[in-house]
Design a protein around this motif. Structure first.
Motif, PDB file in Angstrom:
ATOM      1  N   SER A 241       0.839  -1.200   0.000  1.00 59.21           N
ATOM      2  CA  SER A 241       0.000   0.000   0.000  1.00 59.21           C
ATOM      3  C   SER A 241       0.870   1.243   0.000  1.00 59.21           C
ATOM      4  N   ASP A 242       0.367   2.305  -0.636  1.00 62.27           N
ATOM      5  CA  ASP A 242       1.050   3.594  -0.641  1.00 62.27           C
ATOM      6  C   ASP A 242       0.561   4.522   0.475  1.00 62.27           C
ATOM      7  N   ASP A 243      -0.448   4.074   1.194  1.00 63.99           N
ATOM      8  CA  ASP A 243      -1.019   4.894   2.257  1.00 63.99           C
ATOM      9  C   ASP A 243      -0.042   4.976   3.434  1.00 63.99           C
TER      10      ASP A 243
ATOM     11  N   ILE B 171       8.286  -2.890  -9.472  1.00 64.44           N
ATOM     12  CA  ILE B 171       7.751  -4.240  -9.296  1.00 64.44           C
ATOM     13  C   ILE B 171       6.518  -4.141  -8.406  1.00 64.44           C
ATOM     14  N   SER B 172       5.384  -4.565  -8.928  1.00 69.24           N
ATOM     15  CA  SER B 172       4.109  -4.428  -8.213  1.00 69.24           C
ATOM     16  C   SER B 172       3.956  -5.508  -7.154  1.00 69.24           C
ATOM     17  N   SER B 173       4.900  -5.534  -6.227  1.00 66.95           N
ATOM     18  CA  SER B 173       4.857  -6.524  -5.151  1.00 66.95           C
ATOM     19  C   SER B 173       5.775  -6.044  -4.039  1.00 66.95           C
TER      20      SER B 173
ATOM     21  N   LYS C 229      -4.420  -6.421  -6.298  1.00 65.39           N
ATOM     22  CA  LYS C 229      -5.129  -7.622  -5.871  1.00 65.39           C
ATOM     23  C   LYS C 229      -4.215  -8.833  -5.937  1.00 65.39           C
ATOM     24  N   ASP C 230      -3.338  -8.871  -6.948  1.00 64.82           N
ATOM     25  CA  ASP C 230      -2.395  -9.980  -7.059  1.00 64.82           C
ATOM     26  C   ASP C 230      -1.415  -9.982  -5.890  1.00 64.82           C
ATOM     27  N   VAL C 231      -0.988  -8.790  -5.468  1.00 67.40           N
ATOM     28  CA  VAL C 231      -0.060  -8.684  -4.346  1.00 67.40           C
ATOM     29  C   VAL C 231      -0.712  -9.173  -3.065  1.00 67.40           C
TER      30      VAL C 231
END
Length: 336
Positions: A43-45, A199-201, A295-297
């Motif tokens: 998350s970026d929050d 990298i989206s993880s 969602k994949d992460v």
């Protein structure tokens, strides 16, 4: 060495966000060496970061302590010096190594507010992640074979599953897993450039690294899928064959109490197998269908963090021998 990525047709520097001249050809891009990747995390929050840190630190500690307790209970109790518990202790060791590959790095990134990982560090993390993930799969297959021999050939169990054979199973599992991880490593090393460094993880996922390659990765993907098919097909086929033979053998038992006793010896293992392969299959199916990387992460957290954490509870809660050994170990530790 400069770390770059492309965003909306503009070549950017990750370190200082400096806008550089746009590179017009892939040949120009290939001359740029990527030295770092950027892990997007969960998350970026900013408000969620302390909560995520506490949550994953707690899950990590529970996983390590739970699996370590199983290892200590098995090694310290002579009643558990059997092939089944020998494989279980090795599975616990693999689970500790598996979760230690990803979670500590994510916790450090949250604390330091930095999600950068070096190119060499990314390849190392990916290799170790695949090594112990494949090791888990191989050990589950070996444990299924152990249950097959115990139920279908009980009179020859001690002869077939002797200490030498058990050690050979562990060594073969390790070297097959090592070969699998290094083949993935070689495939990624063949990529000459990357079209993005994000990298989206929260770890260096091998499938995402392949997709980041700016060159044609079709053949690399084909080879990667073949490797996964082989490393995944062999363990799962061994598990299915073992449980098919076990089921046939159990159905031949005349009494219901005898059937329950025979099946209860492999109940915990069957639950762990369903949890491991079910979550992994769910992650890959969701990644193939879903268009949202986030969602994949979230789905990958299940098999990278949750599954290793639940394994000690499954074996300890469903196994009286493990519970007794743990209590004896804890009693000796406290009294000492």
């Amino acid at each position: 060495m400069l770390c770059v990525y492309i965003n909306n047709g503009i070549l950017l520097s990750h370190k200082n966000k400096e806008i550089l001249p746009f590179v017009t050809t892939w040949n120009d891009l290939e001359n740029i060496i990527v030295s770092e990747f950027f892990l997007l995390g969960l998350s970026d929050d900013a408000e969620l970061q302390p909560l995520l840190c506490v949550l994953f630190l707690s899950m990590y500690l529970v996983t390590v302590l739970g699996n370590l307790l199983i290892i200590l209970a098995v090694t310290s109790d002579l009643h558990l010096h059997t092939p089944m518990y020998f494989f279980l202790s090795n599975l616990s060791l693999a689970d500790i190594s598996f979760i230690s590959t990803t979670v500590p790095k994510m916790i450090v990134d949250i604390q330091t507010h930095s999600r950068v990982i070096s190119y060499g560090g990314c390849l190392t993390q990916m290799s170790i992640f695949i090594l112990f993930g494949c090791m888990d799969s191989m050990l589950l297959s070996v444990m299924a074979y152990d249950r097959f021999v115990a139920i279908c050939h009980p009179l020859h169990y001690t002869i077939i599953m002797n200490p030498r054979t058990c050690c050979i199973f562990i060594l073969v599992s390790f070297f097959v897993s090592l070969l699998d991880s290094q083949m993935h490593n070689v495939i990624v090393l063949q990529l000459t450039c990357f079209k993005d460094i994000e990298i989206s993880s929260f770890f260096c996922d091998p499938s995402q690294l392949l997709n980041l390659g700016c060159s044609d990765t079709f053949m690399n993907n084909i080879v990667s899928y073949i490797i996964v098919a082989i490393s995944g097909f062999l363990p799962t086929s061994g598990i299915f064959f073992s449980y098919y033979k076990i089921l046939v053998s159990i159905l031949r038992v005349p009494s219901s109490s005898g059937m329950y006793k025979a099946f209860s010896t492999c109940g915990s293992h069957l639950v762990v197998v369903c949890l491991f392969y079910g979550t992994a299959l769910g992650v890959y199916l969701s990644s193939a269908i879903s268009l949202s990387p986030r969602k994949d992460v979230a789905a990958s957290v299940v098999y990278t963090v949750v599954t290793p954490m639940l394994n000690p509870f499954i074996y300890s809660l469903r196994n009286k021998d493990i519970k007794k050994a743990m209590w004896r170990f804890l009693s000796r530790t406290i009294s000492a």
